[in-house]
Design a protein around this motif. Structure first.
Motif, PDB file in Angstrom:
ATOM      1  N   ASN A 109     -80.196  20.843  71.756  1.00  0.00           N
ATOM      2  CA  ASN A 109     -80.904  20.072  72.784  1.00  0.00           C
ATOM      3  C   ASN A 109     -82.382  19.859  72.455  1.00  0.00           C
ATOM      4  OD1 ASN A 109     -78.482  20.036  74.228  1.00  0.00           O
ATOM      5  ND2 ASN A 109     -79.007  21.913  75.333  1.00  0.00           N
ATOM      6  N   ARG A 115     -83.727  18.031  76.704  1.00  0.00           N
ATOM      7  CA  ARG A 115     -84.439  19.264  77.072  1.00  0.00           C
ATOM      8  C   ARG A 115     -84.485  19.447  78.589  1.00  0.00           C
ATOM      9  NH1 ARG A 115     -89.577  20.265  73.099  1.00  0.00           N
ATOM     10  NH2 ARG A 115     -88.618  19.612  71.135  1.00  0.00           N
ATOM     11  N   ASN A 116     -84.554  20.691  78.995  1.00  0.00           N
ATOM     12  CA  ASN A 116     -84.824  20.972  80.407  1.00  0.00           C
ATOM     13  C   ASN A 116     -86.076  21.854  80.489  1.00  0.00           C
ATOM     14  OD1 ASN A 116     -83.872  23.413  79.486  1.00  0.00           O
ATOM     15  ND2 ASN A 116     -82.037  23.433  80.767  1.00  0.00           N
ATOM     16  N   GLN A 120     -84.895  25.995  78.525  1.00  0.00           N
ATOM     17  CA  GLN A 120     -83.956  27.069  78.874  1.00  0.00           C
ATOM     18  C   GLN A 120     -82.580  26.872  78.244  1.00  0.00           C
ATOM     19  OE1 GLN A 120     -84.721  29.990  80.418  1.00  0.00           O
ATOM     20  NE2 GLN A 120     -86.781  29.138  80.148  1.00  0.00           N
ATOM     21  N   SER A 121     -82.100  25.633  78.199  1.00  0.00           N
ATOM     22  CA  SER A 121     -80.778  25.405  77.609  1.00  0.00           C
ATOM     23  C   SER A 121     -80.801  25.670  76.108  1.00  0.00           C
ATOM     24  CB  SER A 121     -80.301  23.978  77.890  1.00  0.00           C
ATOM     25  OG  SER A 121     -81.129  23.023  77.266  1.00  0.00           O
ATOM     26  N   SER A 122     -81.894  25.287  75.442  1.00  0.00           N
ATOM     27  CA  SER A 122     -82.020  25.534  74.001  1.00  0.00           C
ATOM     28  C   SER A 122     -82.068  27.032  73.710  1.00  0.00           C
ATOM     29  CB  SER A 122     -83.270  24.852  73.461  1.00  0.00           C
ATOM     30  OG  SER A 122     -83.262  23.472  73.740  1.00  0.00           O
ATOM     31  N   GLY A 124     -81.127  29.440  75.674  1.00  0.00           N
ATOM     32  CA  GLY A 124     -79.905  30.098  76.112  1.00  0.00           C
ATOM     33  C   GLY A 124     -78.782  29.944  75.115  1.00  0.00           C
ATOM     34  N   LEU A 125     -78.632  28.750  74.530  1.00  0.00           N
ATOM     35  CA  LEU A 125     -77.544  28.528  73.583  1.00  0.00           C
ATOM     36  C   LEU A 125     -77.770  29.295  72.289  1.00  0.00           C
ATOM     37  CD1 LEU A 125     -74.940  27.203  72.803  1.00  0.00           C
ATOM     38  CD2 LEU A 125     -76.186  25.098  72.264  1.00  0.00           C
ATOM     39  N   TYR A 353     -74.150  24.773  77.744  1.00  0.00           N
ATOM     40  CA  TYR A 353     -75.420  24.262  77.248  1.00  0.00           C
ATOM     41  C   TYR A 353     -75.295  22.958  76.464  1.00  0.00           C
ATOM     42  CZ  TYR A 353     -76.835  29.073  78.300  1.00  0.00           C
ATOM     43  OH  TYR A 353     -77.076  30.280  78.921  1.00  0.00           O
ATOM     44  N   SER A 354     -74.147  22.719  75.844  1.00  0.00           N
ATOM     45  CA  SER A 354     -73.931  21.538  75.023  1.00  0.00           C
ATOM     46  C   SER A 354     -72.913  20.623  75.698  1.00  0.00           C
ATOM     47  CB  SER A 354     -73.433  21.965  73.631  1.00  0.00           C
ATOM     48  OG  SER A 354     -72.998  20.864  72.873  1.00  0.00           O
TER      49      SER A 354
END
Length: 369
Positions: A109, A115-116, A120-122, A124-125, A353-354
């Motif tokens: 991401n 992106r968030n 956080q998603s990057s 977290g994954l 996340y993806s």
């Protein structure tokens, strides 16, 4: 009269089913419309089962025909809807074991539109992959920043994933951006990688394959393939729009058809190249792949002719791996040659996340050449 029509309809459905199976054998590079026939196979399988139920209630001897067809085509049904709730492996506990994780991580991401807040998603994954106990990890649409950037070391994925479990990394880069960010695919292994290589499909792009020879603690060597076949490059919103209204079909349909053709033709060429490399392997093979194709396709069928699919062998349910609006779509797979036996397989739908859900499986090696 009604019974006569039912007989004719039963015959037509069986012919449809057999033609759909035949369409999966036709390389789209030779006749791309056959891909539509292959995609209709789930409907034909379902219609045949409904007819079996109909004739059981009306005239049971006739039901033996669609029932016999259902038995003969059962492996094809299991490709899309696996039914193994009580599956147990027959491999001995002493056989070498390998835990495998595969995922299309959507470049973690990194693009602004993905992106968030706080990345956080990057984070977290990458953290989830790094902490996973798998012995071998195969990642498609991989991204890595070897040097710190304005985002710090968030995207230093090789270091984070390799360091925590002391994994060796093999990364095939297809593009390096102006910030030094590397795009490609990756294989991580807790065991030594003896040899490695990249398989280009005419030219090196995001759609390619890679392989690594991994030496297990049992001293067996196995070859792990990681592949990412051609995407349709179709926005799911365009797909939904095309069948939601006549206007959507008119404005979106032709463009989607061109992309569909380009995708199925490219994948047919790519999978043939991949199969030749798999056939040439001197070691037991495991394949992790984002096929960008369904289980009812030429790509899947060619691989299934040489390898067993982990989900079709030991899974239960549809095994949908696409995290989007299109339902029941399984385009991410793990395959094994007959020298492996899958112990368990799971789609990690709890990891959102993806736009792909990760797939994890455990294998036991029964014998080597």
């Amino acid at each position: 009269m009604r019974r006569s029509l039912a007989f004719k309809f039963t015959f037509l459905v069986i012919v449809w089913l057999l033609l759909a199976i035949g369409c999966m054998q036709v390389p789209p590079r030779l006749f791309w419309p056959a891909a539509f026939g292959a995609m209709s196979l789930p409907l034909a399988l379902g219609a045949n089962l409904l007819l079996a139920g109909y004739w059981l209630l009306r005239r049971w001897p006739v039901a033996l025909i669609p029932i016999a067809v259902a038995v003969l085509t059962w492996p094809h049904l299991m490709r899309g809807l696996a039914l193994h709730p009580l599956y147990t492996s027959a491999a001995p506990a002493s056989a070498p074991e390998l835990r495998v994780l595969s995922a299309n991580v959507r470049i973690f991401n990194v693009y602004p539109q993905l992106r968030n807040e706080g990345l956080q998603s990057s984070k977290g994954l990458i953290k989830w992959v790094a902490e996973h106990p798998a012995d071998v990890i195969c990642l498609q649409e991989f991204y890595n920043e070897p040097r710190p950037t304005s985002d710090g070391t968030v995207f230093n994925a090789v270091r984070q994933i390799g360091r925590l479990q002391k994994r060796e990394a093999f990364v095939s880069n297809t593009l390096v951006n102006s910030m030094g960010g590397e795009f490609g695919m990756a294989i991580f292994s807790r065991y030594p990688i003896l040899r490695r290589g990249t398989i280009t499909f005419n030219k090196l792009t995001q759609n390619h394959a890679m392989w690594a020879d991994v030496r297990l603690p049992s001293h067996d060597t196995v070859r792990v393939f990681n592949a990412h076949l051609q995407s349709m490059s179709m926005d799911e919103r365009d797909i939904v729009d095309s069948y939601s209204s006549k206007h959507g079909l008119k404005t979106k349909g032709l463009g989607l058809l061109r992309r569909f053709k380009r995708g199925v033709v490219s994948r047919s060429i790519q999978v043939d190249t991949l199969v030749r490399r798999i056939e040439a392997s001197p070691y037991p093979v495991l394949l992790c792949a984002d096929l960008n194709d369904t289980p009812f396709s030429y790509s899947y069928d060619q691989l299934a002719d040489h390898l067993q699919n982990a989900w079709a062998t030991a899974g239960t349910g549809f095994g949908a791996s696409y995290n989007g609006k299109l339902p029941l779509l399984r385009i991410d797979n793990q395959f094994m040659d007959p020298r492996w036996q899958v112990q368990q397989v799971r789609v990690r739908r709890d990891v959102p996340y993806s736009d792909h859900f990760p797939l994890e499986a455990t294998y036991r090696l029964q014998k080597s050449r």
